[in-house]
Scaffold this active site. Structure first.
Site, PDB file in Angstrom:
ATOM      1  CB  THR A 260      -0.944   0.003   1.211  1.00 42.55           C
ATOM      2  OG1 THR A 260      -1.750   1.189   1.185  1.00 42.55           O
ATOM      3  CG2 THR A 260      -0.195  -0.036   2.531  1.00 42.55           C
TER       4      THR A 260
ATOM      5  CG  HIS B 222       5.000 -11.158  16.857  1.00 41.73           C
ATOM      6  ND1 HIS B 222       5.989 -12.058  16.563  1.00 41.73           N
ATOM      7  CD2 HIS B 222       5.586 -10.209  17.632  1.00 41.73           C
ATOM      8  CE1 HIS B 222       7.128 -11.670  17.115  1.00 41.73           C
ATOM      9  NE2 HIS B 222       6.901 -10.552  17.770  1.00 41.73           N
TER      10      HIS B 222
END
Length: 403
Positions: A322, A374
């Site tokens: 993006t 994560h």
């Protein structure tokens, strides 16, 4: 011959849709393949065109109604003269032909025009229609002067539930229902923030080598590749492909309790449209040259603004890029595009004083941000990925040599 106008066949990932705008009303003559209605899903806007020359005879589903795949939404009468009987029937029912029609402004207002009039605060009674049988079109409303309210006005509501309120002191508020696309975007972003262990790591890259390379070869590149322009996205996509090869976890996704490692790089590119953010996908980006990347992204951008992207083009993807820098963003923390494990955020190129070999130099710098899940990606892998991107952009020959 009467023909049923049906909603398109929706893919499995789309449960239903809703009628966005009827561009034609019963009695209006249309030609084959002329647009008659827009159907909005949570991913794209689909267009339904006339199956033949003729006219609509009945609208079954109005604007805002929820529809299912292949559901009948209107009836259509094929034949060039189909519009006349419908119009005559409408006139006969009114009891006074054209004089009655002219006094009934509401029945002569195109739904799209009614919607725009509510948004702009245009009094339809003062608008002269230029459409068939004096019908007020959206162009008539756009060209009409906007009336300044001299007294408090009661809330007005169109058939799309848009209301404009004017308070006692003349302050205007407009209430508009959230589109299905915007609602779906909100749902996915909220899901990503609540159902992933999202973390963002940053780095910065000196864009001078890429800018110098682009300046040197821009004109020649355009000639060789038939007018294709050399931008920055091509370099970032190629750098991301190579970095994803080196750090496979960043190219992975989670499926239940399993981690899926993809042996290909399908790069999603976030594109801003008036109706919201969409993410078309560059399939097998590892096999694309920079010219192919630039041409495809430019095509995505143009068609996204017109709502012409297909659902298949926005489905899948193993990684997303993006670019908030085109709007001036200096730094941000992009949100994951589930079920992908990571997203790369580009930002504005800003000249800053940097220390180079013990000297201060003014360099065009860009902050890079990598948001990652994560649960799949360790901090070490995320940092290594960004460093790989940085190294390749600061020495573009690394992309060619894959080192």
């Amino acid at each position: 011959m009467t023909i049923e106008i049906k909603a398109p066949t929706f893919p499995e990932s789309v449960q239903d849709g809703s009628i966005a705008t009827w561009h034609k009303q019963p009695g209006e003559a249309v030609t084959r393949d002329e647009l008659i209605v827009d159907i909005e899903t949570d991913k794209v806007v689909l267009e339904v065109v006339a199956p033949a020359d003729g006219a609509l005879t009945e609208i079954i589903k109005g604007e805002g109604d929820v529809i299912l795949s292949n559901e009948v939404i209107a009836h259509f009468e094929a034949g060039a003269g189909a519009a006349a009987p419908v119009a005559d029937a409408a006139n006969a029912a009114s009891g006074n032909n054209s004089s009655a029609d002219s006094s009934n402004t509401e029945s002569l207002v195109n739904p799209a025009a009614k919607k725009i009039a509510a948004e702009k605060g245009v009094d339809l009674a003062g608008v002269k229609g230029t459409g068939k049988d004096g019908r007020i079109t959206k162009e008539d409303v756009l060209n009409a002067p906007v009336a300044t309210p001299s007294a408090p006005a009661a809330p007005t509501t169109s058939n799309t539930n848009i209301s404009v309120n004017v308070s006692d002191n003349g302050r205007v508020e407009k209430r508009v229902p959230m589109t299905r696309l915007r609602a779906r975007i909100a749902e996915r972003l909220l899901d990503a923030s609540q159902n992933s262990a999202m973390l963002t790591t940053f780095n910065e890259v000196n864009m001078k080598p890429v800018m110098d390379l682009r300046k040197k070869y821009k004109d020649h590149f355009e000639k060789v590749h038939n007018g294709s322009r050399l931008g920055f996205m091509g370099f970032f996509v190629k750098a991301a492909v190579e970095a994803l090869r080196r750090i496979p976890a960043v190219n992975a996704s989670m499926d239940g309790s399993d981690i899926v490692y993809h042996g290909y790089q399908d790069i999603g590119v976030a594109v801003s449209t008036p109706k919201g953010l969409v993410v078309p996908v560059l399939r097998n980006a590892e096999n694309m040259g920079i010219a192919d990347v630039e041409n495809t992204i430019r095509d995505f951008g143009m068609r996204a603004k017109d709502g012409k992207l297909s659902i298949e083009e926005m489905t899948g993807g193993t990684f997303t890029i993006t670019n908030g820098g085109v709007f001036g963003s200096l730094m941000s923390t992009p949100i994951l595009n589930p079920p992908q494990a990571a997203i790369l955020g580009m930002h504005k190129i800003q000249e800053r004083p940097m220390a180079v070999d013990g000297k201060v130099e003014i360099l065009p710098m860009m902050y890079l941000a990598l948001s990652y899940d994560h649960r799949l990606i360790d901090g070490k892998e995320a940092v290594q990925f960004l460093v790989a991107i940085k190294d390749m952009l600061e020495d573009p020959a690394r992309m060619l040599l894959e080192v």
